[in-house]
Design a protein around this motif. Structure first.
Motif, PDB file in Angstrom:
ATOM      1  N   ILE A   1       0.911  -1.095   0.136  1.00 47.54           N
ATOM      2  CA  ILE A   1      -0.058  -0.040   0.034  1.00 47.54           C
ATOM      3  C   ILE A   1       0.993   1.345   0.219  1.00 47.54           C
ATOM      4  N   GLY A   2       0.800   2.017  -1.133  1.00 46.47           N
ATOM      5  CA  GLY A   2       1.623   3.155  -1.234  1.00 46.47           C
ATOM      6  C   GLY A   2       2.573   2.954  -2.401  1.00 46.47           C
ATOM      7  N   SER A   3       2.559   3.814  -3.483  1.00 48.17           N
ATOM      8  CA  SER A   3       3.564   3.818  -4.427  1.00 48.17           C
ATOM      9  C   SER A   3       4.493   4.858  -4.300  1.00 48.17           C
ATOM     10  N   SER A   4       4.956   4.782  -2.976  1.00 48.25           N
ATOM     11  CA  SER A   4       5.990   5.613  -2.948  1.00 48.25           C
ATOM     12  C   SER A   4       7.551   4.935  -3.028  1.00 48.25           C
ATOM     13  N   PHE A   5       8.546   5.657  -2.797  1.00 42.13           N
ATOM     14  CA  PHE A   5       9.861   4.974  -3.314  1.00 42.13           C
ATOM     15  C   PHE A   5      10.059   3.668  -2.434  1.00 42.13           C
TER      16      PHE A   5
ATOM     17  N   GLY B   1      -2.007   2.500  -4.955  1.00 39.57           N
ATOM     18  CA  GLY B   1      -1.512   3.826  -5.014  1.00 39.57           C
ATOM     19  C   GLY B   1      -2.762   4.910  -5.276  1.00 39.57           C
ATOM     20  N   MET B   2      -2.660   5.951  -4.389  1.00 43.52           N
ATOM     21  CA  MET B   2      -3.531   6.992  -4.593  1.00 43.52           C
ATOM     22  C   MET B   2      -3.574   7.714  -6.043  1.00 43.52           C
TER      23      MET B   2
ATOM     24  N   PHE C   1      -0.669  -3.371 -10.506  1.00 44.54           N
ATOM     25  CA  PHE C   1      -0.966  -2.164  -9.951  1.00 44.54           C
ATOM     26  C   PHE C   1      -2.506  -1.733 -10.257  1.00 44.54           C
ATOM     27  N   HIS C   2      -2.795  -1.003  -8.864  1.00 34.44           N
ATOM     28  CA  HIS C   2      -4.219  -0.557  -8.836  1.00 34.44           C
ATOM     29  C   HIS C   2      -3.833   1.019  -8.429  1.00 34.44           C
ATOM     30  N   MET C   3      -3.906   1.769  -9.488  1.00 34.34           N
ATOM     31  CA  MET C   3      -3.465   3.140  -9.279  1.00 34.34           C
ATOM     32  C   MET C   3      -4.886   4.014  -9.429  1.00 34.34           C
ATOM     33  N   GLY C   4      -4.802   5.081  -8.630  1.00 29.55           N
ATOM     34  CA  GLY C   4      -5.814   6.177  -8.649  1.00 29.55           C
ATOM     35  C   GLY C   4      -6.986   5.227  -7.501  1.00 29.55           C
ATOM     36  N   ALA C   5      -6.557   4.601  -6.518  1.00 31.45           N
ATOM     37  CA  ALA C   5      -7.084   3.688  -5.762  1.00 31.45           C
ATOM     38  C   ALA C   5      -7.047   4.360  -4.409  1.00 31.45           C
TER      39      ALA C   5
ATOM     40  N   VAL D   1       2.512  -4.667   3.024  1.00 31.79           N
ATOM     41  CA  VAL D   1       3.659  -3.922   3.600  1.00 31.79           C
ATOM     42  C   VAL D   1       3.181  -2.327   3.410  1.00 31.79           C
ATOM     43  N   LEU D   2       3.278  -1.443   4.300  1.00 31.20           N
ATOM     44  CA  LEU D   2       2.741  -0.139   4.053  1.00 31.20           C
ATOM     45  C   LEU D   2       3.940   0.800   3.814  1.00 31.20           C
ATOM     46  N   GLY D   3       3.794   1.468   2.635  1.00 29.64           N
ATOM     47  CA  GLY D   3       4.767   2.343   2.396  1.00 29.64           C
ATOM     48  C   GLY D   3       3.946   3.761   2.172  1.00 29.64           C
ATOM     49  N   VAL D   4       3.404   4.401   3.050  1.00 30.47           N
ATOM     50  CA  VAL D   4       2.682   5.522   2.973  1.00 30.47           C
ATOM     51  C   VAL D   4       3.304   6.941   3.522  1.00 30.47           C
TER      52      VAL D   4
END
Length: 547
Positions: free
Chosen positions: A276-280, A299-300, A328-332, A364-367
Motif C-alpha cells: 500500500i503506497g506507490s512511494s519509493f 496507489g492513490m 498495480f491499482h492506481m488512483g485507488a 507492507v505499508l509504504g505511505v
C-alpha cells in the motif's frame, strides 16, 4: 610496505587538465588505479568508489579537484582522497606517481591497491571536557561521528539509538530486503571502540536543554556540551479498519521489520503480497518481493511517484516493475483490511473503496514517514514545526538552542539550491542526512570554518537504477525529457520557470552527477536550452561554487 609498480602501456604522464584515465598496474592481478590531472598536477588514486564500487572513470571531475561518482553522488578530493560528499565513508587511497626511464610508475602497497580504498584515521583516546551526544543511529549519526574524529575532535562521543544494532546502510533494507545485520552495518563494534565512540542501545525519553542532559527509558542520563538530534523517521500506519488489529501487516524501517516480512513470505514464497503506497519504499519493496510472489501495489496517484516525478516518468517506473510481474491499482483508495478465513488473527485480503478485494497473505505499508521527535513533543524549550520536525539554521543548529543540531528526517532547514531561495524544507534522503552530519561535525570541530554546500542526491532501485539530484521545495511547473524513455533510458529535468530545480535519470550516467555539480556552480542550462537539445554533459564546469 610500499613498493614501486609499473603502469601498463603508459610511457609518459600525458593527461590533459580535467582528464581522468583508469590504468592497469603490472604485477598485481586485477590491479587498477585512476589517474586524474587537475591544475597541472597528475594524481593517482583508487579506481573505484568506496561506496558500492562504481568505476570512477565514469564520474565527474571538476576544475577544483572534486571527483564525483556517477552512481550515487559520493564525492572525493583528488589531492587527498578524502570524502567530500556522502554516501561514501572510506576515502580513496592516494599513490605517488612519476615518470622514470620512459615509463610511468606508482608507489603503494599491493593490498591497498587491490582494496581500492584506505581506512579513515579515526583512532582516538577520548579526553577533555567536551562531550557530543548523538540521538539516533542512522545515516546522519554515522556521518557526524566519523567526521568528528576525522577532523580532530578529541572529546567524548556517545550514540544513543533504540535500534538493536550498530548504524546500518538502511537503503539496503527496502531495496534488497537484507535481514543479516552483518551485511548492512557500516562499521564493526571494534571500529567504534578504537575511535572511542560509545554506542548505547536505548530509547531517549526526554532532553533537559538547560542542564544539557539526555534521559533514556532505562533510567540513565547522559550529559553533553554539544547535542546532535538525528532520530530519523517513523513509518506511518494506516488508521483504517483491520490494519491495527490484524497481523502480517508490516511497516519497514529496521532490520527486525525486514526479518518479520521475510518470515511471513517464507522460504517457499508463492505469497500474495499487497503493497500500500506507490512511494519509493513501496516501489522498492514491490520490486524486491516480485520474484516467486504475486505482488500488487495500491496507489492513490494516477502513476507511481506522480507528485515527485510527474505522471510521464512515474509510468516509466510502473512499466519497469510490471515486467517483473507486479500488478498495480492506481488512483485507488483503501477501505479496510479483512481477516484470513484460515486464521482470523491474520490479514487475508485488502478491500478498496471501489469494491475490489485483493487477496493478501501479507501487507507492507509504504505511505510515508513522520519525524521521530516524540521525545521532544512535551519539551517547552523547543517549538516543533507543524509536521513534528525541528527548525534549524543553514548550519543545522537548532533555532534558539546554541550547540544543539538537528539533521536528517527530523530537520527543516533553509534550502539554497536552485529554486530554493532559502525556503524551509525537510528532505528524507540518505545522502542529505549523512552530509548534514558531516557539516555539523565540521561546525563542532572547526567552529570558524564555514560548512560546505551540498546538493541533495538520492537513488532508487525500481527495475533499473534511478539517480536524482536537487529538490523542489517550491514545486515544479514544467519538465523536459531527454533520451529514450520507452526504453527506460532518460534524463528528466524539472523546472520552476526556466530554472532547473531537480534532475532524474536512468541509464544515462553521469548526467545526474554532472547536473549536481552544475547546480553547485549555478551553471545549469535553462529549461528552454535543454528542450532545444542541449546536453548537460557538454557544459563546462567552472571552479567557483555559487551556493
Amino acid at each position: 610496505m610500499a613498493q614501486e609498480y609499473k603502469i601498463k602501456g603508459l610511457s609518459a604522464l600525458d593527461l590533459k587538465n580535467g582528464e581522468k584515465r583508469e590504468v592497469e598496474v603490472e604485477g598485481i592481478e586485477n590491479g587498477k588505479v585512476l589517474l586524474a590531472r587537475v591544475g597541472g598536477t597528475t594524481h593517482a588514486m583508487s579506481s573505484n568508489c568506496t561506496h558500492y564500487g562504481a568505476p570512477l572513470k565514469m564520474g565527474v571531475l571538476t576544475p577544483d579537484g572534486r571527483l564525483t561518482c556517477a552512481w550515487h553522488g559520493a564525492c572525493f578530493n583528488v589531492a587527498t582522497g578524502d570524502v567530500e560528499d556522502a554516501p561514501a565513508l572510506d576515502p580513496l587511497a592516494k599513490f605517488d606517481v612519476y615518470e622514470k626511464g620512459g615509463a610511468v610508475y606508482i608507489k603503494g602497497e599491493e593490498a591497498t591497491i587491490k582494496a581500492s580504498r584506505r581506512n579513515p584515521n579515526v583512532k582516538c583516546a577520548a579526553q577533555g571536557q567536551e562531550k557530543v551526544v548523538v540521538v539516533g543511529g542512522g545515516s546522519g549519526a554515522m556521518g557526524a561521528v566519523q567526521a568528528l574524529r576525522e577532523q580532530g575532535f578529541k572529546g567524548g562521543i556517545t550514540i544513543i539509538s533504540k535500534e538493536p544494532n550498530l548504524p546500518i546502510d538502511r537503503t539496503k533494507l527496502s531495496k534488497a530486503l537484507i535481514a543479516d545485520k552483518s551485511k548492512v552495518e557500516w562499521r564493526s563494534q571494534e571500529w567504534f571502540d578504537s575511535a572511542s565512540i560509545a554506542t548505547v542501545s536505548d530509547e531517549v525519553k526526554s532532553i533537559d536543554f538547560k542542564s544539557k542532559s539526555v534521559s533514556t527509558k532505562s533510567g540513565k542520563s547522559y550529559t553533553y556540551t554539544k547535542l546532535i538530534l538525528a532520530s530519523g523517521g517513523t513509518p506511518k500506519a494506516l488508521p483504517l479498519p483491520g490494519f491495527k488489529e490484524l497481523s502480517n501487516i508490516f511497516l519497514l524501517r529496521t532490520i527486525p521489520d525486514v526479518q518479520a516480512i521475510l518470515g511471513a513470505v517464507g522460504e517457499k514464497k508463492g505469497k500474495n503480497v499487497v503493497i500500500i503506497g506507490s512511494s519509493f519504499i513501496g516501489m522498492e519493496v514491490a520490486n524486491a518481493l516480485s520474484s516467486n510472489n504475486s505482488v500488487t501495489v495500491v496507489g492513490m496517484e494516477e502513476a507511481p511517484l506522480e507528485r515527485v516525478m510527474g505522471s510521464e516518468v512515474g509510468k516509466i517506473f510502473q512499466k519497469l516493475i510490471s515486467k517483473n510481474g507486479v500488478k498495480f491499482h492506481m488512483g485507488a483508495s483503501v477501505d479496510s483490511a479483512k481477516p484470513s478465513g484460515d486464521d482470523g488473527s491474520k490479514v487475508g485480503s485488502v478491500s478498496l473503496k471501489d469494491g475490489t478485494s485483493l487477496p493478501a497473505d501479507l501487507v507492507v505499508l509504504g505511505v510515508g514517514v513522520a519525524p521521530a521527535t516524540e521525545y521532544l513533543q512535551e519539551n517547552g524549550a523547543l517549538q516543533l514545526e507543524k509536521d513534528g520536525s525541528v527548525k534549524t539554521k543553514e548550519t543545522f543548529e537548532v533555532e534558539g538552542q546554541p550547540g544543539v543540531y538537528a539533521i536528517g528526517d527530523i530537520a527543516t532547514y533553509p534550502y539554497h539550491g536552485p529554486g530554493g531561495n532559502g525556503s524551509l524544507t525537510r528532505i528524507e534522503h540518505w545522502n542529505v542526512a549523512q552530509n548534514a552530519g558531516r557539516s555539523v561535525a565540521a561546525s563542532i570541530a572547526k567552529p570558524h570554518v564555514a560548512p560546505k554546500a551540498f546538493i541533495p542526491v538520492f537513488w532508487s532501485a525500481m527495475g533499473s537504477q534511478l539517480r536524482y539530484c536537487g529538490n523542489t521545495p517550491n514545486g515544479w511547473d514544467d519538465m523536459v525529457l531527454q533520451g529514450q524513455p520507452d526504453e527506460a533510458k532518460f534524463a528528466a529535468f524539472y523546472g520552476k520557470g526556466e530554472t532547473v530545480v531537480a534532475v532524474a535519470s536512468m541509464q544515462m550516467d553521469p548526467v545526474m552527477s554532472q547536473s549536481a555539480e552544475l547546480m553547485r556552480r549555478s551553471k545549469m542550462p535553462s529549461l528552454s536550452e535543454l528542450r532545444n537539445g542541449k546536453s548537460v554533459l557538454d557544459v563546462g564546469l567552472p571552479s567557483e561554487v555559487k551556493i
